[in-house]
Design a protein around this motif. Sequence first.
Motif, PDB file in Angstrom:
ATOM      1  N   ALA A 142       0.837  -1.214   0.000  1.00  0.00           N
ATOM      2  CA  ALA A 142       0.000   0.000   0.000  1.00  0.00           C
ATOM      3  C   ALA A 142       0.865   1.255   0.000  1.00  0.00           C
ATOM      4  N   PHE A 143       1.962   1.248   0.776  1.00  0.00           N
ATOM      5  CA  PHE A 143       2.869   2.394   0.825  1.00  0.00           C
ATOM      6  C   PHE A 143       3.528   2.629  -0.540  1.00  0.00           C
ATOM      7  N   ILE A 144       3.880   1.540  -1.228  1.00  0.00           N
ATOM      8  CA  ILE A 144       4.510   1.654  -2.557  1.00  0.00           C
ATOM      9  C   ILE A 144       3.536   2.291  -3.546  1.00  0.00           C
ATOM     10  N   ASP A 145       2.316   1.748  -3.621  1.00  0.00           N
ATOM     11  CA  ASP A 145       1.342   2.285  -4.576  1.00  0.00           C
ATOM     12  C   ASP A 145       0.943   3.711  -4.233  1.00  0.00           C
ATOM     13  N   GLN A 150       1.102   9.513  -5.312  1.00  0.00           N
ATOM     14  CA  GLN A 150       1.248  10.870  -4.762  1.00  0.00           C
ATOM     15  C   GLN A 150       2.389  11.673  -5.399  1.00  0.00           C
ATOM     16  N   GLY A 151       2.870  11.240  -6.546  1.00  0.00           N
ATOM     17  CA  GLY A 151       3.882  12.043  -7.245  1.00  0.00           C
ATOM     18  C   GLY A 151       5.160  11.304  -7.567  1.00  0.00           C
ATOM     19  N   ASN A 152       5.384  10.150  -6.901  1.00  0.00           N
ATOM     20  CA  ASN A 152       6.526   9.293  -7.232  1.00  0.00           C
ATOM     21  C   ASN A 152       7.872  10.017  -7.123  1.00  0.00           C
ATOM     22  N   GLU A 153       8.112  10.579  -5.942  1.00  0.00           N
ATOM     23  CA  GLU A 153       9.353  11.319  -5.689  1.00  0.00           C
ATOM     24  C   GLU A 153      10.604  10.465  -5.918  1.00  0.00           C
ATOM     25  N   THR A 227      14.117   1.966 -10.088  1.00  0.00           N
ATOM     26  CA  THR A 227      13.744   3.228 -10.707  1.00  0.00           C
ATOM     27  C   THR A 227      13.753   3.090 -12.234  1.00  0.00           C
ATOM     28  N   TYR A 228      13.338   4.157 -12.892  1.00  0.00           N
ATOM     29  CA  TYR A 228      13.418   4.155 -14.355  1.00  0.00           C
ATOM     30  C   TYR A 228      14.864   4.017 -14.819  1.00  0.00           C
ATOM     31  N   GLY A 229      15.799   4.424 -13.948  1.00  0.00           N
ATOM     32  CA  GLY A 229      17.224   4.281 -14.255  1.00  0.00           C
ATOM     33  C   GLY A 229      17.799   2.958 -13.803  1.00  0.00           C
ATOM     34  N   GLN A 237      14.287   4.085   1.872  1.00  0.00           N
ATOM     35  CA  GLN A 237      14.002   5.273   1.072  1.00  0.00           C
ATOM     36  C   GLN A 237      12.532   5.672   1.179  1.00  0.00           C
ATOM     37  N   LEU A 238      11.661   4.692   1.347  1.00  0.00           N
ATOM     38  CA  LEU A 238      10.237   4.986   1.550  1.00  0.00           C
ATOM     39  C   LEU A 238       9.966   5.493   2.962  1.00  0.00           C
TER      40      LEU A 238
END
Length: 556
Positions: A142-145, A150-153, A227-229, A237-238
Amino acid sequence: MKSDIEIALAADMKPIREIAGQLELTESDWEPYGHYKAKLSDKLLKRLSDRPNGKIILTTSINPTPAGEGKSTVTVGLGQALNHLNKKAIIALREPSLGPTMGIKGGAAGGGYSQVVPMDEINLHFTGDIHAITAANNALSAFIDNHIHQGNELNIDPRRVEWKRVLDINDRALRQVVVGLGGPARGVPREDGFKITVASEIMAILCLANDLEDLKERLAKVVIGYTYGKQPVTVKQLGVEGALTLLLKDAIKPNLVQTLENTPAIIHGGPFANIAHGCNSVIATKIAAKLGEYVVTESGFGADLGAEKFLDIKTRAGEFEPDAVVIVATIRALKMHGGVNKKELETENVAALEKGVENLKKHMETIEGFNLPFVVAVNRFPADTEAEVEFLMNWCEKQGAPAALADVFSKGGSGGLELAEEVVRLCEEKSGSLNYTYELKDSLDEKINKIAQNVYGADGVEFSSKAEKQLKQMDELGFSGLPVCMAKTQYSLSDDPTKLGRPGGFKISVKELHVSAGAGFVVVLTGDVMTMPGLPKKPAALKMDVTESGVIKGLF
């Protein structure tokens, strides 16, 4: 003979206060969970730190078959038998999952007159540990989604989220799902899936952590995706490792119960034995070693999967080693390894037994490679003939391997006295230290090859192109120094479940790798290992019921 549940319900259990008294525990060392269960304090191990350790006995087995080996039954029976010899013995077992209980495999509380009780509660919800792990695992999902919504910082790539949701039941329909459907207000759509709870990395972490602080540190290291990278994203990190630890603050406390003969038993944790290490918790084993003269514990499946992981992963995390190993074998299972169909096991077949003992031979060689003394426990079944028993005992003698008949299913502790006496002798004569299969400084491919060749008897390893890329990636990300946890079929020494006995001339095919950074190992997938099992055509649940007065029926 009565069914397991009938025997268990007729047990003369002592109040848990008396079991705690046998272990000389103080009031602050435990808290009751009803009349016959208790939670041990997470501070207990620290309080006992100056005490010497008792002898640790590891129970393992040949490769499992549908004929059954009775590893948990022998573990319980041996603990009871040691108490018959006036040894202060404690049993340390895994917690059963509802999936196998309601499905096909059955429970994990032993059987016959060698069971831990209250068996019905242990096999069902017990003290809620597995439910707590379910809650923590799904809270993380739930925290991941929510973070992505919420913006995917952290720039998490939704296509590379590796963390799955869990449920403690077999449900094949949930293996692959899509979440976040229904428009912007309901989140970001992505593919997801469910595992069975015992396959959660959080279960593996709970069972390898030495205390609450270690638990939190391990949870913080969990890699949830990339990440995308293509850089790893962790729980730290969360920023939710504290919340997850809070949900597990009671689950980390081991559970105290008893056997049918009132031998103390500590039951705690139960990681999936294919993709994790398949052993009860480090905390439970270490507490038992401080409280008893002898601790009888077990690993998952056969020595190729279970004992190897216990010895190469769990002992490193817990900084201890066993004093002796019990290899459980049945004549029925050895005949299956020799080519006999399950329907023909009741018929005497010494020739098939002669072929099947090659499977036992390989597991004996594996334990010898770890430099540990062992005894073969022949778990006797009513259909075993005298000729078959005589052959197996003589064969063990020719191999120079101690062996003992065990009839603990029908006789309880008194049926395991010969085995207990041999175990005591082995513990007293043990010399030398544990030899690991590999060194942590070895590269990942070296570790995998050493397990494949030395433990499985393979000619080598074949890596898929995906696995080769992942090996390089693991090295670049700093994970190459971790132990490896092999995900392989339990039914064969090879990665092909149809190759019984002692196959030769094969290679292990590695499909892909996955890091369980919190647990502290790299999972190596060698076959189609289902992390969410399905129910059989006729689940065990069909026979289960409860009467108006609350009496349970059909639970084994």
